[in-house]
Design an enzyme around this catalytic site. Sequence first.
Site, short mmCIF file in Angstrom:
data_model
loop_
_atom_site.label_atom_id
_atom_site.label_comp_id
_atom_site.label_asym_id
_atom_site.label_seq_id
_atom_site.Cartn_x
_atom_site.Cartn_y
_atom_site.Cartn_z
N ASP A 57 -6.02 -4.91 -46.99
CA ASP A 57 -7.39 -5.34 -46.69
C ASP A 57 -7.29 -6.54 -45.74
OD1 ASP A 57 -9.88 -6.38 -46.61
OD2 ASP A 57 -10.13 -6.61 -48.78
N TRP A 203 3.95 -6.00 0.73
CA TRP A 203 4.59 -5.35 1.88
C TRP A 203 5.82 -6.18 2.27
CZ3 TRP A 203 5.90 -7.35 6.58
CH2 TRP A 203 6.40 -6.43 7.52
N ASP A 371 6.71 6.75 15.33
CA ASP A 371 5.32 6.66 15.79
C ASP A 371 5.22 6.58 17.32
OD1 ASP A 371 2.65 6.21 15.83
OD2 ASP A 371 2.68 4.38 14.63
N ARG A 447 -4.97 -1.93 9.88
CA ARG A 447 -4.14 -1.48 11.00
C ARG A 447 -4.96 -0.59 11.94
NH1 ARG A 447 1.37 1.99 11.91
NH2 ARG A 447 2.45 0.44 13.09
N LYS A 480 9.17 12.40 8.51
CA LYS A 480 8.88 11.14 7.83
C LYS A 480 7.36 11.07 7.70
CE LYS A 480 9.28 6.12 8.61
NZ LYS A 480 9.78 5.13 9.59
N TRP A 481 6.87 11.16 6.46
CA TRP A 481 5.43 11.21 6.19
C TRP A 481 4.97 9.79 5.83
CZ3 TRP A 481 2.12 15.73 5.20
CH2 TRP A 481 0.88 15.41 4.64
N ASP A 482 4.29 9.15 6.76
CA ASP A 482 3.93 7.73 6.58
C ASP A 482 2.48 7.59 6.12
OD1 ASP A 482 4.20 4.99 6.73
OD2 ASP A 482 4.68 4.91 8.86
N ASN A 484 -0.23 4.16 6.16
CA ASN A 484 -0.19 2.74 6.47
C ASN A 484 -1.41 1.90 6.13
OD1 ASN A 484 2.43 2.00 7.61
ND2 ASN A 484 2.02 3.71 8.98
N CYS A 530 6.91 7.60 3.07
CA CYS A 530 6.90 6.21 3.53
C CYS A 530 5.47 5.74 3.41
CB CYS A 530 7.36 6.20 4.99
SG CYS A 530 7.19 4.60 5.81
N ASP A 552 9.78 -1.87 4.86
CA ASP A 552 9.78 -2.19 6.29
C ASP A 552 10.63 -3.42 6.58
OD1 ASP A 552 8.37 -0.12 7.31
OD2 ASP A 552 6.46 -1.17 7.45
C1 DGJ Z 1 5.36 1.95 9.01
C2 DGJ Z 1 6.74 2.44 8.68
O1 DGJ Z 1 7.19 1.91 7.48
C3 DGJ Z 1 7.67 2.12 9.82
O2 DGJ Z 1 8.98 2.49 9.51
C4 DGJ Z 1 7.18 2.84 11.06
O3 DGJ Z 1 7.28 4.21 10.85
C5 DGJ Z 1 5.75 2.44 11.35
N1 DGJ Z 1 4.90 2.59 10.21
C6 DGJ Z 1 5.21 3.24 12.48
O4 DGJ Z 1 3.89 3.02 12.70
#
Ligand code: DGJ
Length: 737
Positions: A57, A203, A371, A447, A480-482, A484, A530, A552
């Site tokens: 209790d 970052w 890029d 960005r 590389k598929w980013d 941002n 990425c 980065d």
């Molecule tokens: C962010 C990535 O982390 C970098 O390596 C590079 O690919 C830039 N973007 C390009 O815009």
Amino acid sequence: MNHITNILYDEDQKIFHLRGKDFSYIMQICKEGYLGHLYWGKRLRSYHGSMNFRYADRPFSPNPYPGDRTFSLDTFPQEMPAFGNTDFRVPAIQLEWPDGSRITDFRYESHRIFEGKPELVGLPATYVESDDEAATLEITLKDSFYPVSIVLSYTVFRDENVLTRSVKISNQMKEEIKILKIASMNVDFRENEWKLLHLSGAWGSERQMIERTVEQGICQIESRRGASSHQHNPFLALMRKDAGETSGEVYGCNLVYSGNFLAQIEVDGFHNTRINMGINPFDFSWRLMPDAIFQTPEVVMVYSSQGLGEMSRTFHRLYRRRLCRGIFRDQERPILINNWEATYFDFDQEKIVGIAGQASALGIELLVLDDGWFGKRNIDTDSLGDWSVNYNKLPGGLDGLAGLVKQTGMKFGLWVEPEMVSPDSDLYRAHPDWCLHVPNRNRSESRNQLVLDFSRKDVRNYILNKMINILESAPIQYIKWDMNRNMTEVGSVSLPGKNQQEVSHRYILGLYEVLEALVSRFPNVLFESCSGGGGRFDPGMLFYMPQTWTSDDTDAMERLKIQYGTSILYPAISMGSHVSAVPNHQVHRITDLKMRGDVAMSGNFGYELDLTKLSLEESVQIRDQICLYKKIRGLIQFGEQYRLLNPFKDDRTAWMFVSADQSQAYVSYFKHMGYAQEEFRTLRLQGLEPSFLYATDEGDVFGGSELMYAGIPLPQLDGDYKSYTVSLRKIEDTVPE
Ligand code: DGJ
């Protein structure tokens, strides 16, 4: 007693005993039908009631049953706690019923135990290749008033100390209900003496190790950014106060999800600790329609009785073997050259082919064009969304360039950022409502870009087709598929007002759908994820893409902490790590090429500098590094990692990789700063076989026990930012006495 291999059910006591390699996880259905938590820890041969629920209790802990002042959910350890019917702690689930009330009361209804592990529909998850690798328990709980049930799913991996959990809710009512919160797991420990470890940062400084003591109150780690984030990884570990790298009990939990998450740790006034983890309920709700099901992501829960190091190696093995998929899972990864820090947007075909020629001569295997190859993109203000090649820069198109790169003997890879759109793009001009936004509100840029609304099928299909076209237009062997930026003004004009809090989760589901379609259509393409470096380094993304650009920040010194922190969960093979130019572009530090090489060689190795500008001496050194990495690559990428010196606690860093048969090892030691009076140091190794005799490349011979218990002598290294590595190979099975 009824059991399938690792999952026992005691019918009389209503006790579930899940047994992994060295751990037990025990639950019991209490007499009122609530599913209670009894134990998670070192494996028990049998359980006879030592952790049985105790009742008392307690003033201000209300009682659901009149007359029984000893039972309160406020003090009862639970598996899926709710709010509103006597438990005041953070809930794992909260629903809103059609009448607006939010009281739930889930009681045991049934369970099933079976071999194997079911897939999670639409979500990434760990998997088995044959049913005997794991056993699964599904417990169905039903609300005591409404026909709504939840299924708690537990899978025990037979050969690892891994338990996975997820939850499925189904609505059998005629009306819709609203999910306000649904965690993937909850554990109520009956103790509060813990240290908490999490991986946080920003970052350029991702996954820094943060350790703190847990005190009464709530601590939470979360992302509200629409991505798992640079700021916090979807991970927490509770460590016993005496636990460290090589000893003590550690409980690690990692959510297999790439979006907003919440991990909560609450210590109450009765010395109990509750942890739960799942999709972040902040700005989230989900309309669950009649007959619909909602599946939560999975949490991977690792128990270690031998400290953090063993926890990490368990995560590494599991993620390498049973999270990552596809032909690259078991393949050594190519050494790459990426042109980003070499040229940024300022390149043309000639420049790239020049870099490729030099790279190939040095032994590099893959060229990645980053890029700036599409639309009119020469700066980051435009063209995202316009995925057609810029013929001014690349007169032969992607196909032409890939052909020229191939002629140098290398593979060709390409950067894309498919989830984004630039306001200055043809795509945005044609479809201004294809981005996440809220009508009549500002569209905040980051960005200079906006986020495409991946909760929309039409947007997803458009982007998927664009990616398919790109991949079919040239011999591209790597992507590389980013991604941002993070999400703001989260809204989708394709959904009614009442569904707007679903958008961030629908986005992630949409992203997963696109990734699944793409990776299954192009099984021979190696995908790397990425997000401005490691802003989405999580197990969800690793399910689709078996490697990630770690950060980065390519400065060798900063990378020590970033890679050490990342290794808490993720294997070296998943960590992109490149040698870049000096002064470093992020922190302007000058480190020597050896140090930069040794740091980058501790992961998935590559270069990111203008190889056409190297001195002869640098070229020779780089060629040697590449030669060395090719020799040790199997060990680094598939070996067991042991962390030896922690840069968050020491002025040095060290780790080593050991082959599965313990016949080979590679040790890397980094001295951060120079000292006038450098000590004579030895470094104690781990993971070797004590009875083996090992030789270094220089011909020194040591016993395994000697290397681990006495240590290997370290040279005195002059100056700042120095590294030293040792390669060990077994020369005899038994050290003579
Ligand atoms: C962010 C990535 O982390 C970098 O390596 C590079 O690919 C830039 N973007 C390009 O815009």
